[in-house]
Design a protein around this motif. Structure first.
Motif, PDB file in Angstrom:
ATOM      1  N   SER A  10      40.644  52.202  27.648  1.00  0.00           N
ATOM      2  CA  SER A  10      41.730  51.888  28.566  1.00  0.00           C
ATOM      3  C   SER A  10      41.268  52.161  29.998  1.00  0.00           C
ATOM      4  O   SER A  10      40.656  53.195  30.269  1.00  0.00           O
ATOM      5  N   VAL A  11      41.576  51.218  30.915  1.00  0.00           N
ATOM      6  CA  VAL A  11      41.134  51.331  32.311  1.00  0.00           C
ATOM      7  C   VAL A  11      42.308  51.077  33.243  1.00  0.00           C
ATOM      8  O   VAL A  11      43.089  50.138  33.035  1.00  0.00           O
ATOM      9  N   ILE A  12      42.441  51.912  34.263  1.00  0.00           N
ATOM     10  CA  ILE A  12      43.399  51.677  35.342  1.00  0.00           C
ATOM     11  C   ILE A  12      42.603  51.262  36.575  1.00  0.00           C
ATOM     12  O   ILE A  12      41.595  51.892  36.907  1.00  0.00           O
ATOM     13  N   SER A  13      43.008  50.195  37.217  1.00  0.00           N
ATOM     14  CA  SER A  13      42.231  49.653  38.342  1.00  0.00           C
ATOM     15  C   SER A  13      42.034  50.701  39.426  1.00  0.00           C
ATOM     16  O   SER A  13      42.972  51.352  39.866  1.00  0.00           O
ATOM     17  N   ASP A  14      40.777  50.839  39.879  1.00  0.00           N
ATOM     18  CA  ASP A  14      40.514  51.733  41.007  1.00  0.00           C
ATOM     19  C   ASP A  14      40.149  50.933  42.249  1.00  0.00           C
ATOM     20  O   ASP A  14      39.603  51.471  43.208  1.00  0.00           O
ATOM     21  N   GLY A  15      40.455  49.642  42.235  1.00  0.00           N
ATOM     22  CA  GLY A  15      40.182  48.815  43.397  1.00  0.00           C
ATOM     23  C   GLY A  15      39.570  47.490  42.999  1.00  0.00           C
ATOM     24  O   GLY A  15      39.501  47.140  41.813  1.00  0.00           O
ATOM     25  N   PHE A  54      44.076  47.170  30.242  1.00  0.00           N
ATOM     26  CA  PHE A  54      43.667  47.181  31.645  1.00  0.00           C
ATOM     27  C   PHE A  54      44.902  47.116  32.535  1.00  0.00           C
ATOM     28  O   PHE A  54      45.690  46.167  32.449  1.00  0.00           O
ATOM     29  N   THR A  55      45.080  48.124  33.379  1.00  0.00           N
ATOM     30  CA  THR A  55      46.194  48.138  34.324  1.00  0.00           C
ATOM     31  C   THR A  55      45.681  47.616  35.656  1.00  0.00           C
ATOM     32  O   THR A  55      44.964  48.295  36.385  1.00  0.00           O
TER      33      THR A  55
END
Length: 281
Positions: free
Chosen positions: A88-93, A110-111
């Motif tokens: 799971s990944v949350i956008s960091d840019g 993916f957020t």
């Protein structure tokens, strides 16, 4: 004989290390948020969180992944992510958005900033220049970066300036005297309280995409590109030397515009104007 089959549910851990995912975390409920000392300043008001040092953040990510805790990370290529169960990944840019768009990372969840919904008002006839950390990162030398800021100041003498979280404000403070916004929160939370300026100006940043997604009425984004020849810093126009060295992937300034346009392509209240910027030395 009574049997017990209930297995305790492990908490979902979300590791937050920078400003954009801190803002996105406000759209995520029921998780345990772990921040660094740096990123905690951008956290949503009243959010319960654990704050740790950068060392313990690295250690906890790997430990949680090994223990098979459900985890969300900011990047899809670090060791903890590769060890994790849920991917799971949350956008960091924009870099993370680009990696996901191009299929270089394929997390199960993916957020993205593209999931944001319009909710903030737009203040008409106001201008805002978005700062960057091109000097600190090594894209531009200090001399060239100062020339960039002075060029923007000459072009937009009435615009306010919002510094990048990792930008040294002293130079911008001198050039944009009285017009630099001294905010400690992320630009998204600042605009939530004060409204989104109707004219956003910059070379390319995640804030252009997120504010475009959040605007409830007409917003003009003036998206500038600069020549690779102007990128005279040690890294040039390569925005992630680690990926170039380890993964043979080059993410450059020219990719920023493409990611922003891709995120905002179906956002009706937003008008994107693309221009080339000639930096006056």
């Amino acid at each position: 004989m009574v049997g017990f089959s209930c297995i305790p549910t492990l908490p979902h851990l979300v590791f937050i290390e920078s400003a954009c995912p801190a803002f996105l975390s406000s759209y995520s409920k029921g998780n345990v948020f772990i921040y660094t000392n740096y990123s905690s300043q951008f956290a949503p008001d009243n959010q319960e969180m654990l704050v740790v040092s950068k060392f313990w953040m690295r250690a906890l990510k790997i430990l949680a992944a090994l223990l098979r805790f459900p985890c969300t990370f900011q990047s899809g290529y670090e060791l903890a992510y590769r060890l994790s169960k849920e991917k799971s990944v949350i956008s960091d840019g924009l870099l993370t958005e680009w990696l996901h768009q191009r299929g270089h990372i394929q997390p199960k969840f993916f957020t993205s900033v593209a999931r944001l919904k319009p909710r903030f008002s737009v203040k008409q006839d106001t201008q805002l220049i978005l700062g960057s950390n091109w000097y600190e990162f090594g894209t531009l030398t200090q001399k060239k970066y100062e020339a960039l800021l002075r060029t923007f100041n000459q072009m937009y003498p009435n615009a306010n300036y919002f510094p990048h979280p990792k930008e040294d404000r002293s130079l911008a403070r001198r050039i944009f005297e009285g017009r630099l916004i001294e905010a400690s929160e992320s630009i998204e939370f600042y605009c939530k309280k004060n409204g989104i300026p109707s004219h956003i100006i910059g070379i390319g940043s995640t804030a252009m995409a997120s504010l475009g997604m959040l605007a409830v009425s007409n917003l003009v984004i003036e998206l500038f590109t600069i020549s690779p020849d102007d990128c005279d810093g040690p890294n040039g126009d390569v925005l992630d030397p680690f990926l170039l060295k380890k993964r043979d992937l080059k993410f450059s300034l020219s990719d920023l515009s493409e990611v922003i346009k891709e995120i905002l392509k179906n956002t009706s209240p937003v008008t994107i104007k693309e221009r080339k910027l000639l930096i006056s030395d």
